[in-house]
Design a protein around this motif. Structure first.
Motif, PDB file in Angstrom:
ATOM      1  N   UNK A 194     -10.984  33.241  28.860  1.00  0.00           N
ATOM      2  CA  UNK A 194     -11.114  34.607  28.361  1.00  0.00           C
ATOM      3  C   UNK A 194     -11.025  34.632  26.841  1.00  0.00           C
ATOM      4  N   UNK A 195     -11.660  35.603  26.236  1.00  0.00           N
ATOM      5  CA  UNK A 195     -11.626  35.758  24.785  1.00  0.00           C
ATOM      6  C   UNK A 195     -10.220  36.144  24.322  1.00  0.00           C
ATOM      7  N   UNK A 196      -9.768  35.526  23.240  1.00  0.00           N
ATOM      8  CA  UNK A 196      -8.448  35.845  22.702  1.00  0.00           C
ATOM      9  C   UNK A 196      -8.370  37.303  22.263  1.00  0.00           C
ATOM     10  N   UNK A 197      -9.453  37.827  21.723  1.00  0.00           N
ATOM     11  CA  UNK A 197      -9.469  39.222  21.279  1.00  0.00           C
ATOM     12  C   UNK A 197      -9.298  40.171  22.457  1.00  0.00           C
ATOM     13  N   UNK A 198      -9.983  39.865  23.570  1.00  0.00           N
ATOM     14  CA  UNK A 198      -9.878  40.721  24.751  1.00  0.00           C
ATOM     15  C   UNK A 198      -8.461  40.671  25.313  1.00  0.00           C
ATOM     16  N   UNK A 244      -3.815  31.123  15.364  1.00  0.00           N
ATOM     17  CA  UNK A 244      -3.534  32.223  16.297  1.00  0.00           C
ATOM     18  C   UNK A 244      -4.065  33.545  15.757  1.00  0.00           C
ATOM     19  N   UNK A 245      -5.073  33.459  14.879  1.00  0.00           N
ATOM     20  CA  UNK A 245      -5.557  34.657  14.195  1.00  0.00           C
ATOM     21  C   UNK A 245      -6.072  35.712  15.170  1.00  0.00           C
ATOM     22  N   UNK A 246      -6.953  35.314  16.072  1.00  0.00           N
ATOM     23  CA  UNK A 246      -7.658  36.289  16.908  1.00  0.00           C
ATOM     24  C   UNK A 246      -6.705  37.117  17.750  1.00  0.00           C
ATOM     25  N   UNK A 247      -5.750  36.452  18.388  1.00  0.00           N
ATOM     26  CA  UNK A 247      -4.877  37.179  19.317  1.00  0.00           C
ATOM     27  C   UNK A 247      -3.889  38.061  18.563  1.00  0.00           C
ATOM     28  N   UNK A 248      -3.414  37.594  17.399  1.00  0.00           N
ATOM     29  CA  UNK A 248      -2.485  38.411  16.609  1.00  0.00           C
ATOM     30  C   UNK A 248      -3.209  39.581  15.958  1.00  0.00           C
ATOM     31  N   UNK A 249      -4.409  39.328  15.457  1.00  0.00           N
ATOM     32  CA  UNK A 249      -5.188  40.412  14.850  1.00  0.00           C
ATOM     33  C   UNK A 249      -5.476  41.504  15.867  1.00  0.00           C
ATOM     34  N   UNK A 250      -5.723  41.119  17.106  1.00  0.00           N
ATOM     35  CA  UNK A 250      -6.014  42.112  18.150  1.00  0.00           C
ATOM     36  C   UNK A 250      -4.760  42.851  18.600  1.00  0.00           C
TER      37      UNK A 250
END
Length: 327
Positions: free
Chosen positions: A130-134, A245-251
Protein backbone atom coordinates in the motif's frame (compact mmCIF):
# COMPACT_ATOMS: atom_id res chain seq x y z
CA UNK A 1 41.69 -22.64 -50.79
CA UNK A 2 39.07 -25.36 -50.84
CA UNK A 3 35.34 -24.76 -50.92
CA UNK A 4 35.06 -25.81 -47.27
CA UNK A 5 37.80 -23.41 -46.17
CA UNK A 6 36.18 -20.57 -48.14
CA UNK A 7 32.83 -21.33 -46.54
CA UNK A 8 34.39 -21.34 -43.04
CA UNK A 9 36.14 -18.02 -43.69
CA UNK A 10 32.88 -16.48 -44.91
CA UNK A 11 31.09 -17.71 -41.78
CA UNK A 12 33.78 -16.16 -39.57
CA UNK A 13 33.46 -12.83 -41.38
CA UNK A 14 29.67 -12.88 -41.05
CA UNK A 15 29.89 -13.94 -37.41
CA UNK A 16 32.34 -11.17 -36.58
CA UNK A 17 30.16 -8.59 -38.35
CA UNK A 18 27.08 -9.87 -36.49
CA UNK A 19 28.80 -9.66 -33.10
CA UNK A 20 30.02 -6.12 -33.77
CA UNK A 21 26.59 -5.03 -34.99
CA UNK A 22 24.82 -6.66 -32.04
CA UNK A 23 27.13 -4.90 -29.59
CA UNK A 24 26.41 -1.54 -31.17
CA UNK A 25 22.66 -2.10 -31.10
CA UNK A 26 22.86 -2.88 -27.36
CA UNK A 27 24.23 0.61 -26.77
CA UNK A 28 21.51 2.08 -28.98
CA UNK A 29 18.78 0.42 -26.90
CA UNK A 30 20.48 1.48 -23.67
CA UNK A 31 20.68 5.10 -24.79
CA UNK A 32 17.11 6.16 -23.77
CA UNK A 33 17.56 4.74 -20.27
CA UNK A 34 20.98 6.39 -19.94
CA UNK A 35 19.57 9.75 -21.03
CA UNK A 36 16.68 9.53 -18.54
CA UNK A 37 19.02 8.44 -15.75
CA UNK A 38 21.35 11.33 -16.51
CA UNK A 39 18.46 13.82 -16.59
CA UNK A 40 16.57 12.69 -13.49
CA UNK A 41 19.30 11.14 -11.30
CA UNK A 42 22.84 12.28 -12.06
CA UNK A 43 22.04 15.87 -13.03
CA UNK A 44 19.93 16.58 -9.89
CA UNK A 45 22.65 15.00 -7.72
CA UNK A 46 25.36 17.19 -9.18
CA UNK A 47 23.24 20.34 -9.11
CA UNK A 48 22.27 19.72 -5.47
CA UNK A 49 25.93 20.07 -4.53
CA UNK A 50 26.22 23.16 -6.74
CA UNK A 51 23.12 24.80 -5.23
CA UNK A 52 24.34 23.97 -1.72
CA UNK A 53 27.07 26.58 -2.24
CA UNK A 54 24.52 29.24 -3.25
CA UNK A 55 22.24 31.60 -1.38
CA UNK A 56 19.14 31.12 -3.55
CA UNK A 57 15.42 30.99 -2.92
CA UNK A 58 14.78 28.83 -5.99
CA UNK A 59 12.09 31.19 -7.30
CA UNK A 60 14.17 33.89 -8.97
CA UNK A 61 17.52 34.46 -10.67
CA UNK A 62 19.18 36.12 -7.66
CA UNK A 63 21.82 33.52 -6.93
CA UNK A 64 24.79 34.41 -4.69
CA UNK A 65 27.79 32.16 -4.21
CA UNK A 66 28.48 31.63 -0.49
CA UNK A 67 30.85 28.66 -0.65
CA UNK A 68 30.58 26.62 2.54
CA UNK A 69 28.45 29.27 4.21
CA UNK A 70 25.30 27.14 4.11
CA UNK A 71 27.14 24.24 5.72
CA UNK A 72 28.52 26.47 8.47
CA UNK A 73 25.02 27.76 9.14
CA UNK A 74 23.73 24.20 9.12
CA UNK A 75 26.16 23.15 11.84
CA UNK A 76 24.70 25.79 14.15
CA UNK A 77 21.04 25.27 13.19
CA UNK A 78 19.20 23.78 16.16
CA UNK A 79 16.13 22.98 14.06
CA UNK A 80 18.20 20.86 11.68
CA UNK A 81 19.91 18.92 14.47
CA UNK A 82 16.57 18.35 16.21
CA UNK A 83 15.16 16.99 12.94
CA UNK A 84 18.23 14.78 12.46
CA UNK A 85 17.82 13.55 16.04
CA UNK A 86 14.25 12.49 15.28
CA UNK A 87 15.48 10.66 12.20
CA UNK A 88 17.98 8.88 14.45
CA UNK A 89 15.10 7.86 16.73
CA UNK A 90 13.61 6.03 13.76
CA UNK A 91 16.99 4.34 13.18
CA UNK A 92 18.07 3.56 16.75
CA UNK A 93 14.63 2.58 18.09
CA UNK A 94 12.69 1.55 15.01
CA UNK A 95 15.41 -0.66 13.52
CA UNK A 96 15.93 -3.08 16.46
CA UNK A 97 12.18 -3.13 17.10
CA UNK A 98 11.35 -4.08 13.52
CA UNK A 99 14.29 -6.43 12.98
CA UNK A 100 13.69 -8.28 16.24
CA UNK A 101 9.94 -8.72 15.80
CA UNK A 102 10.35 -9.68 12.16
CA UNK A 103 12.90 -12.36 13.09
CA UNK A 104 10.51 -13.90 15.63
CA UNK A 105 7.63 -13.92 13.16
CA UNK A 106 9.85 -15.29 10.37
CA UNK A 107 11.08 -18.17 12.55
CA UNK A 108 7.47 -19.08 13.38
CA UNK A 109 6.29 -18.84 9.77
CA UNK A 110 9.33 -20.77 8.53
CA UNK A 111 8.39 -23.77 10.65
CA UNK A 112 7.22 -26.72 8.56
CA UNK A 113 4.50 -27.57 11.10
CA UNK A 114 3.00 -24.06 10.85
CA UNK A 115 -0.27 -24.25 8.98
CA UNK A 116 -1.50 -21.35 6.83
CA UNK A 117 1.99 -19.85 6.89
CA UNK A 118 1.56 -18.59 3.32
CA UNK A 119 -1.65 -16.78 4.26
CA UNK A 120 0.00 -15.15 7.27
CA UNK A 121 3.00 -14.08 5.17
CA UNK A 122 0.60 -12.42 2.74
CA UNK A 123 -1.24 -10.62 5.54
CA UNK A 124 1.99 -9.27 7.01
CA UNK A 125 3.20 -8.15 3.58
CA UNK A 126 0.00 -6.41 2.44
CA UNK A 127 0.80 -3.03 4.14
CA UNK A 128 4.12 -2.91 2.26
CA UNK A 129 2.24 -2.91 -1.03
CA UNK A 130 0.00 0.00 0.00
CA UNK A 131 1.07 3.59 -0.59
CA UNK A 132 2.61 5.28 2.45
CA UNK A 133 0.57 8.41 1.74
CA UNK A 134 -2.69 6.46 1.72
CA UNK A 135 -1.80 4.66 4.95
CA UNK A 136 -0.89 7.99 6.53
CA UNK A 137 -4.24 9.54 5.60
CA UNK A 138 -6.17 6.47 6.80
CA UNK A 139 -4.29 6.49 10.10
CA UNK A 140 -5.23 10.10 10.76
CA UNK A 141 -8.87 8.95 10.80
CA UNK A 142 -8.17 5.76 12.75
CA UNK A 143 -6.21 7.62 15.47
CA UNK A 144 -8.37 10.74 15.50
CA UNK A 145 -9.56 11.84 18.97
CA UNK A 146 -12.89 12.73 17.38
CA UNK A 147 -14.70 9.40 16.96
CA UNK A 148 -11.58 7.58 15.73
CA UNK A 149 -11.86 3.77 16.09
CA UNK A 150 -8.73 3.53 18.25
CA UNK A 151 -9.94 6.09 20.77
CA UNK A 152 -13.47 4.69 20.71
CA UNK A 153 -12.09 1.31 21.80
CA UNK A 154 -9.81 2.81 24.45
CA UNK A 155 -12.55 4.97 25.99
CA UNK A 156 -15.26 2.33 25.58
CA UNK A 157 -13.22 -0.35 27.40
CA UNK A 158 -12.12 2.05 30.14
CA UNK A 159 -8.44 1.88 29.21
CA UNK A 160 -8.47 5.66 28.79
CA UNK A 161 -10.59 8.26 30.57
CA UNK A 162 -10.49 10.63 27.61
CA UNK A 163 -9.46 10.43 23.95
CA UNK A 164 -5.70 10.17 23.43
CA UNK A 165 -4.08 12.68 21.09
CA UNK A 166 -1.94 10.17 19.22
CA UNK A 167 -1.07 12.73 16.54
CA UNK A 168 -1.86 15.97 18.38
CA UNK A 169 0.18 15.46 21.55
CA UNK A 170 3.81 16.55 20.95
CA UNK A 171 5.05 14.01 23.50
CA UNK A 172 3.64 10.94 21.78
CA UNK A 173 3.19 11.98 18.14
CA UNK A 174 6.73 10.93 17.13
CA UNK A 175 6.24 7.50 18.74
CA UNK A 176 2.89 7.07 17.01
CA UNK A 177 4.50 7.88 13.66
CA UNK A 178 7.32 5.44 14.43
CA UNK A 179 4.91 2.60 15.24
CA UNK A 180 2.81 3.23 12.12
CA UNK A 181 5.95 3.34 9.98
CA UNK A 182 7.19 0.09 11.58
CA UNK A 183 3.86 -1.65 10.97
CA UNK A 184 3.69 -0.45 7.37
CA UNK A 185 7.17 -1.78 6.45
CA UNK A 186 7.25 -4.80 8.78
CA UNK A 187 6.52 -7.27 5.99
CA UNK A 188 9.61 -6.51 3.92
CA UNK A 189 11.93 -7.13 6.88
CA UNK A 190 10.09 -10.39 7.58
CA UNK A 191 10.65 -11.47 3.96
CA UNK A 192 14.37 -10.73 4.33
CA UNK A 193 14.53 -13.02 7.36
CA UNK A 194 12.52 -15.75 5.66
CA UNK A 195 14.93 -15.71 2.73
CA UNK A 196 17.89 -15.94 5.13
CA UNK A 197 16.32 -18.77 7.14
CA UNK A 198 15.79 -20.83 4.01
CA UNK A 199 19.55 -20.85 3.36
CA UNK A 200 20.14 -22.90 6.52
CA UNK A 201 20.66 -26.53 5.35
CA UNK A 202 17.96 -28.84 6.71
CA UNK A 203 20.48 -31.67 7.14
CA UNK A 204 22.28 -29.61 9.81
CA UNK A 205 19.13 -29.63 11.92
CA UNK A 206 18.54 -33.33 11.32
CA UNK A 207 22.07 -34.26 12.36
CA UNK A 208 21.85 -32.09 15.48
CA UNK A 209 18.51 -33.56 16.50
CA UNK A 210 19.93 -37.07 16.16
CA UNK A 211 22.64 -36.01 18.61
CA UNK A 212 19.94 -34.86 21.03
CA UNK A 213 20.09 -31.08 20.49
CA UNK A 214 17.03 -29.09 21.51
CA UNK A 215 15.62 -25.96 19.87
CA UNK A 216 17.82 -23.67 22.01
CA UNK A 217 21.04 -25.39 20.93
CA UNK A 218 19.84 -25.52 17.33
CA UNK A 219 19.29 -21.77 17.41
CA UNK A 220 22.57 -21.02 19.18
CA UNK A 221 24.94 -23.32 17.30
CA UNK A 222 23.35 -23.58 13.84
CA UNK A 223 20.78 -20.89 13.06
CA UNK A 224 22.41 -17.80 14.57
CA UNK A 225 25.98 -18.34 13.25
CA UNK A 226 24.62 -18.79 9.71
CA UNK A 227 22.20 -15.85 10.01
CA UNK A 228 24.77 -13.43 11.46
CA UNK A 229 26.09 -12.12 8.10
CA UNK A 230 22.51 -11.85 6.83
CA UNK A 231 21.53 -10.02 10.02
CA UNK A 232 24.08 -7.30 9.29
CA UNK A 233 22.71 -6.54 5.84
CA UNK A 234 19.08 -6.77 7.06
CA UNK A 235 19.83 -4.30 9.85
CA UNK A 236 21.51 -1.88 7.45
CA UNK A 237 18.68 -2.14 4.90
CA UNK A 238 16.10 -1.50 7.63
CA UNK A 239 18.08 1.41 9.07
CA UNK A 240 18.37 3.01 5.62
CA UNK A 241 14.65 2.60 5.05
CA UNK A 242 13.88 4.10 8.48
CA UNK A 243 15.79 7.23 7.50
CA UNK A 244 13.21 7.85 4.77
CA UNK A 245 9.86 8.31 6.51
CA UNK A 246 8.85 11.47 4.66
CA UNK A 247 5.69 10.24 2.93
CA UNK A 248 3.95 8.74 5.94
CA UNK A 249 4.83 11.62 8.29
CA UNK A 250 3.87 14.26 5.74
CA UNK A 251 0.49 12.57 5.32
CA UNK A 252 -0.12 12.12 9.05
CA UNK A 253 1.25 15.22 10.79
CA UNK A 254 3.15 17.36 8.23
CA UNK A 255 5.92 17.54 10.85
CA UNK A 256 3.70 18.81 13.65
CA UNK A 257 2.48 19.40 16.23
CA UNK A 258 5.03 22.09 17.11
CA UNK A 259 7.67 20.39 14.90
CA UNK A 260 7.62 17.33 17.16
CA UNK A 261 7.59 14.92 14.17
CA UNK A 262 9.75 17.01 11.85
CA UNK A 263 12.39 14.55 10.67
CA UNK A 264 15.26 15.56 8.38
CA UNK A 265 13.35 15.04 5.14
CA UNK A 266 10.44 17.17 6.38
CA UNK A 267 12.95 19.87 7.39
CA UNK A 268 14.49 19.84 3.90
CA UNK A 269 11.07 19.96 2.21
CA UNK A 270 9.85 22.83 4.36
CA UNK A 271 13.04 24.83 3.91
CA UNK A 272 13.00 24.42 0.13
CA UNK A 273 9.31 24.54 -0.78
CA UNK A 274 7.05 25.21 2.20
CA UNK A 275 8.96 27.68 4.34
CA UNK A 276 5.89 29.94 4.37
CA UNK A 277 4.22 27.38 6.68
CA UNK A 278 6.88 28.20 9.28
CA UNK A 279 6.75 31.92 8.57
CA UNK A 280 9.94 32.04 6.52
CA UNK A 281 11.17 32.43 2.96
CA UNK A 282 12.00 29.40 0.77
CA UNK A 283 15.76 28.72 0.68
CA UNK A 284 16.59 26.11 -1.92
CA UNK A 285 20.35 26.59 -1.53
CA UNK A 286 20.25 26.00 2.22
CA UNK A 287 17.89 23.04 1.78
CA UNK A 288 20.32 21.57 -0.77
CA UNK A 289 23.12 21.78 1.80
CA UNK A 290 20.92 19.96 4.32
CA UNK A 291 20.05 17.36 1.68
CA UNK A 292 23.70 16.79 0.76
CA UNK A 293 24.62 16.37 4.41
CA UNK A 294 21.76 13.92 4.93
CA UNK A 295 22.67 12.11 1.72
CA UNK A 296 26.21 11.64 3.01
CA UNK A 297 24.82 10.03 6.18
CA UNK A 298 22.75 7.69 4.01
CA UNK A 299 25.83 6.90 1.91
CA UNK A 300 27.63 5.66 5.01
CA UNK A 301 24.83 3.16 5.57
CA UNK A 302 25.11 2.09 1.92
CA UNK A 303 28.85 1.42 2.33
CA UNK A 304 28.17 -0.75 5.36
CA UNK A 305 25.49 -2.55 3.33
CA UNK A 306 28.02 -3.23 0.56
CA UNK A 307 30.46 -4.72 3.06
CA UNK A 308 27.64 -6.81 4.55
CA UNK A 309 26.65 -8.10 1.11
CA UNK A 310 30.19 -9.34 0.56
CA UNK A 311 30.13 -11.10 3.92
CA UNK A 312 26.84 -12.79 2.96
CA UNK A 313 28.36 -13.96 -0.34
CA UNK A 314 31.37 -15.39 1.47
CA UNK A 315 29.15 -17.21 3.97
CA UNK A 316 27.07 -18.75 1.18
CA UNK A 317 30.21 -19.98 -0.58
CA UNK A 318 31.41 -21.56 2.65
CA UNK A 319 28.05 -23.28 3.10
CA UNK A 320 28.22 -24.69 -0.42
CA UNK A 321 31.72 -26.00 0.19
CA UNK A 322 30.59 -27.59 3.45
CA UNK A 323 27.73 -29.32 1.64
CA UNK A 324 29.98 -30.53 -1.13
CA UNK A 325 28.34 -28.39 -3.82
CA UNK A 326 31.61 -26.64 -4.59
CA UNK A 327 34.93 -28.42 -4.85
Amino acid sequence: MTVLEAHSAAQRRVGGWYQRTTGRWCYVFLLPALVLTAMFTFYPMVMSWVYSTMDWSGFNNDMTFVGLGNYRELLGDGMFWSALGRSMIFVLVGTPLRVGLALVVAVILNSQVMRLSVAFRTLFFLPVMASASIIGVVMTFVLSPNNGPANSVLVGTGLADSPVGFLSDPKIAIWTALLVHTWKNFGITMIYWLAALQTVPAEYYEAARIDGAGWAKLARHITMPILLPFALIIIVLTAKENLHAFAIIQAMTRGGPYFSTQVTEIFIYRTAFAADEAGGVPRLGYASAAGCFFGTVTLLFALVQLWGARRVAETRRELRRARGDVA
